[in-house]
Motif scaffolding. Structure first.
Motif, PDB file in Angstrom:
ATOM      1  N   GLN A 296     -15.402  10.807  -4.722  1.00  0.00           N
ATOM      2  CA  GLN A 296     -14.861   9.445  -4.757  1.00  0.00           C
ATOM      3  C   GLN A 296     -13.795   9.331  -5.839  1.00  0.00           C
ATOM      4  OE1 GLN A 296     -18.733   7.565  -5.243  1.00  0.00           O
ATOM      5  NE2 GLN A 296     -18.348   6.338  -3.395  1.00  0.00           N
ATOM      6  N   LEU A 297     -14.048   9.934  -6.993  1.00  0.00           N
ATOM      7  CA  LEU A 297     -13.075   9.875  -8.082  1.00  0.00           C
ATOM      8  C   LEU A 297     -11.758  10.519  -7.681  1.00  0.00           C
ATOM      9  CD1 LEU A 297     -15.132  10.579 -11.335  1.00  0.00           C
ATOM     10  CD2 LEU A 297     -14.093   8.427 -10.600  1.00  0.00           C
ATOM     11  N   ARG A 298     -11.822  11.685  -7.076  1.00  0.00           N
ATOM     12  CA  ARG A 298     -10.593  12.394  -6.715  1.00  0.00           C
ATOM     13  C   ARG A 298      -9.770  11.630  -5.679  1.00  0.00           C
ATOM     14  NH1 ARG A 298     -10.231  17.044  -9.246  1.00  0.00           N
ATOM     15  NH2 ARG A 298     -12.136  18.137  -9.821  1.00  0.00           N
ATOM     16  N   ALA A 299     -10.398  10.767  -4.906  1.00  0.00           N
ATOM     17  CA  ALA A 299      -9.701  10.055  -3.831  1.00  0.00           C
ATOM     18  C   ALA A 299      -9.233   8.654  -4.215  1.00  0.00           C
ATOM     19  CB  ALA A 299     -10.627   9.965  -2.612  1.00  0.00           C
ATOM     20  N   CYS A 300      -9.574   8.162  -5.414  1.00  0.00           N
ATOM     21  CA  CYS A 300      -9.353   6.737  -5.700  1.00  0.00           C
ATOM     22  C   CYS A 300      -8.106   6.404  -6.488  1.00  0.00           C
ATOM     23  CB  CYS A 300     -10.579   6.172  -6.419  1.00  0.00           C
ATOM     24  SG  CYS A 300     -10.690   6.587  -8.170  1.00  0.00           S
ATOM     25  N   PHE A 301      -7.396   7.371  -7.033  1.00  0.00           N
ATOM     26  CA  PHE A 301      -6.289   7.067  -7.935  1.00  0.00           C
ATOM     27  C   PHE A 301      -5.037   6.625  -7.186  1.00  0.00           C
ATOM     28  CE2 PHE A 301      -9.102   9.456 -10.607  1.00  0.00           C
ATOM     29  CZ  PHE A 301      -9.050   8.728 -11.779  1.00  0.00           C
ATOM     30  N   VAL A 302      -4.499   5.479  -7.574  1.00  0.00           N
ATOM     31  CA  VAL A 302      -3.348   4.894  -6.883  1.00  0.00           C
ATOM     32  C   VAL A 302      -2.024   5.436  -7.416  1.00  0.00           C
ATOM     33  CG1 VAL A 302      -4.606   2.784  -6.324  1.00  0.00           C
ATOM     34  CG2 VAL A 302      -3.220   2.850  -8.395  1.00  0.00           C
ATOM     35  N   ASN A 303      -2.033   6.082  -8.574  1.00  0.00           N
ATOM     36  CA  ASN A 303      -0.772   6.552  -9.168  1.00  0.00           C
ATOM     37  C   ASN A 303      -0.852   8.002  -9.646  1.00  0.00           C
ATOM     38  OD1 ASN A 303      -2.450   6.070 -11.395  1.00  0.00           O
ATOM     39  ND2 ASN A 303      -0.720   5.576 -12.706  1.00  0.00           N
TER      40      ASN A 303
ATOM     41  N   SER B 293       3.577   8.711  -6.745  1.00  0.00           N
ATOM     42  CA  SER B 293       2.920   8.951  -5.467  1.00  0.00           C
ATOM     43  C   SER B 293       2.371  10.371  -5.510  1.00  0.00           C
ATOM     44  CB  SER B 293       3.930   8.802  -4.326  1.00  0.00           C
ATOM     45  OG  SER B 293       4.891   9.834  -4.401  1.00  0.00           O
ATOM     46  N   LEU B 294       1.731  10.786  -4.439  1.00  0.00           N
ATOM     47  CA  LEU B 294       1.214  12.152  -4.394  1.00  0.00           C
ATOM     48  C   LEU B 294       2.338  13.173  -4.536  1.00  0.00           C
ATOM     49  CD1 LEU B 294      -1.481  11.919  -1.586  1.00  0.00           C
ATOM     50  CD2 LEU B 294      -1.844  12.191  -4.036  1.00  0.00           C
ATOM     51  N   ASP B 295       3.561  12.783  -4.157  1.00  0.00           N
ATOM     52  CA  ASP B 295       4.686  13.714  -4.203  1.00  0.00           C
ATOM     53  C   ASP B 295       5.404  13.756  -5.542  1.00  0.00           C
ATOM     54  OD1 ASP B 295       4.252  14.470  -1.555  1.00  0.00           O
ATOM     55  OD2 ASP B 295       5.376  12.729  -0.845  1.00  0.00           O
ATOM     56  N   GLY B 296       5.127  12.799  -6.433  1.00  0.00           N
ATOM     57  CA  GLY B 296       5.770  12.867  -7.737  1.00  0.00           C
ATOM     58  C   GLY B 296       5.972  11.516  -8.390  1.00  0.00           C
ATOM     59  N   ASP B 297       6.577  11.567  -9.547  1.00  0.00           N
ATOM     60  CA  ASP B 297       6.807  10.426 -10.425  1.00  0.00           C
ATOM     61  C   ASP B 297       8.048   9.658  -9.979  1.00  0.00           C
ATOM     62  OD1 ASP B 297       7.075   8.746 -12.589  1.00  0.00           O
ATOM     63  OD2 ASP B 297       7.098  10.341 -14.082  1.00  0.00           O
ATOM     64  N   THR B 298       7.992   8.317 -10.045  1.00  0.00           N
ATOM     65  CA  THR B 298       9.163   7.518  -9.692  1.00  0.00           C
ATOM     66  C   THR B 298      10.047   7.239 -10.899  1.00  0.00           C
ATOM     67  OG1 THR B 298       8.145   5.377 -10.121  1.00  0.00           O
ATOM     68  CG2 THR B 298       7.818   6.322  -7.918  1.00  0.00           C
ATOM     69  N   GLY B 299       9.548   7.509 -12.105  1.00  0.00           N
ATOM     70  CA  GLY B 299      10.320   7.279 -13.310  1.00  0.00           C
ATOM     71  C   GLY B 299      10.048   5.954 -13.997  1.00  0.00           C
ATOM     72  N   SER B 300       9.248   5.090 -13.409  1.00  0.00           N
ATOM     73  CA  SER B 300       8.921   3.797 -14.001  1.00  0.00           C
ATOM     74  C   SER B 300       7.458   3.768 -14.405  1.00  0.00           C
ATOM     75  CB  SER B 300       9.185   2.677 -12.997  1.00  0.00           C
ATOM     76  OG  SER B 300      10.549   2.635 -12.651  1.00  0.00           O
ATOM     77  N   SER B 301       7.110   2.770 -15.244  1.00  0.00           N
ATOM     78  CA  SER B 301       5.710   2.638 -15.655  1.00  0.00           C
ATOM     79  C   SER B 301       5.413   1.193 -16.022  1.00  0.00           C
ATOM     80  CB  SER B 301       5.402   3.557 -16.842  1.00  0.00           C
ATOM     81  OG  SER B 301       6.165   3.174 -17.963  1.00  0.00           O
TER      82      SER B 301
ATOM     83  N   ARG C 214      -6.442  -7.118 -12.340  1.00  0.00           N
ATOM     84  CA  ARG C 214      -5.039  -7.556 -12.302  1.00  0.00           C
ATOM     85  C   ARG C 214      -4.099  -6.416 -12.697  1.00  0.00           C
ATOM     86  NH1 ARG C 214      -6.730 -12.564 -14.873  1.00  0.00           N
ATOM     87  NH2 ARG C 214      -5.822 -11.774 -16.802  1.00  0.00           N
ATOM     88  N   PHE C 215      -4.482  -5.659 -13.729  1.00  0.00           N
ATOM     89  CA  PHE C 215      -3.655  -4.529 -14.167  1.00  0.00           C
ATOM     90  C   PHE C 215      -3.551  -3.472 -13.071  1.00  0.00           C
ATOM     91  CE2 PHE C 215      -3.391  -0.318 -16.293  1.00  0.00           C
ATOM     92  CZ  PHE C 215      -2.107  -0.433 -16.807  1.00  0.00           C
TER      93      PHE C 215
ATOM     94  N   ARG D 154       0.622  -2.179  -6.604  1.00  0.00           N
ATOM     95  CA  ARG D 154       1.716  -2.868  -5.925  1.00  0.00           C
ATOM     96  C   ARG D 154       3.069  -2.232  -6.298  1.00  0.00           C
ATOM     97  NH1 ARG D 154      -0.002  -7.446  -6.946  1.00  0.00           N
ATOM     98  NH2 ARG D 154       0.968  -7.732  -8.979  1.00  0.00           N
ATOM     99  N   ALA D 155       3.293  -2.003  -7.577  1.00  0.00           N
ATOM    100  CA  ALA D 155       4.554  -1.422  -8.033  1.00  0.00           C
ATOM    101  C   ALA D 155       4.728   0.014  -7.523  1.00  0.00           C
ATOM    102  CB  ALA D 155       4.637  -1.468  -9.553  1.00  0.00           C
ATOM    103  N   THR D 156       3.655   0.780  -7.472  1.00  0.00           N
ATOM    104  CA  THR D 156       3.724   2.152  -6.957  1.00  0.00           C
ATOM    105  C   THR D 156       4.096   2.134  -5.474  1.00  0.00           C
ATOM    106  OG1 THR D 156       2.133   2.975  -8.574  1.00  0.00           O
ATOM    107  CG2 THR D 156       2.413   4.283  -6.586  1.00  0.00           C
TER     108      THR D 156
END
Length: 166
Positions: free
Chosen positions: A8-15, A102-110, A151-152, A158-160
């Protein structure tokens, strides 16, 4: 918090990127006292700036990878964690950022926020003088902590998603 499994942990990360998920260090799930947590937070022992925050949103497990800022706050002042709202010495609170990836890489924002350095807000709200640790007070503080955390993570999610689509 309800109990979670490694899968479950490995599948839950949104970023998280694929690489981060492959190298995800597991916390001591069998030693965790689940009834005394609003969320599961831990730091990566191999990379001290990386941390992980996971919580239940209804029946869905949601996780965010965060990175601690390289420098801390100025010693000798007080600071407040944005999740548990506890005031502590500034050396125990740190700016963390959640990269939009995303799974493919960083968008450069945070997206950043101030958190307890050890990501142990669930323990912080349960410690202190008796008037702050009554069952009713802990329940109220826990509900407020979880609301702020939701909320965080929703902002990061949402931003990702928008960064992937845009």
């Amino acid at each position: 918090m309800r109990e979670v499994t490694e899968e479950q942990l490995r599948a839950c990360f949104v970023n998280a990127t694929r690489r981060e998920l492959e190298q995800l260090p597991m916390p001591g799930l069998h030693e965790t006292i689940w009834d005394e947590r609003e969320y599961l937070g831990w730091r990566d022992q191999r990379s001290s700036r990386v941390g992980y925050i996971v919580h239940w949103r209804g029946d869905e497990l949601v996780g965010v990878v965060v990175r601690a800022a390289p420098g801390g706050l100025r010693p000798g002042i007080a600071a407040m964690c944005s999740m548990c709202h506890s005031t502590q010495p500034a050396t125990q609170v740190r700016m963390f950022s959640a990269r939009l990836a995303s799974l493919d890489g960083d968008t450069g924002s945070s997206i950043g926020t101030y958190l307890c350095d050890d990501l142990a807000c669930s323990h912080i709200i349960r410690s202190g003088p008796p008037h702050l640790t009554s069952p009713a007070r802990i329940a109220a503080r826990g509900a407020a902590l979880l609301e702020r955390l939701e909320r965080f993570t929703a902002r990061v999610e949402r931003a990702t998603r928008e960064a992937r689509e845009g």
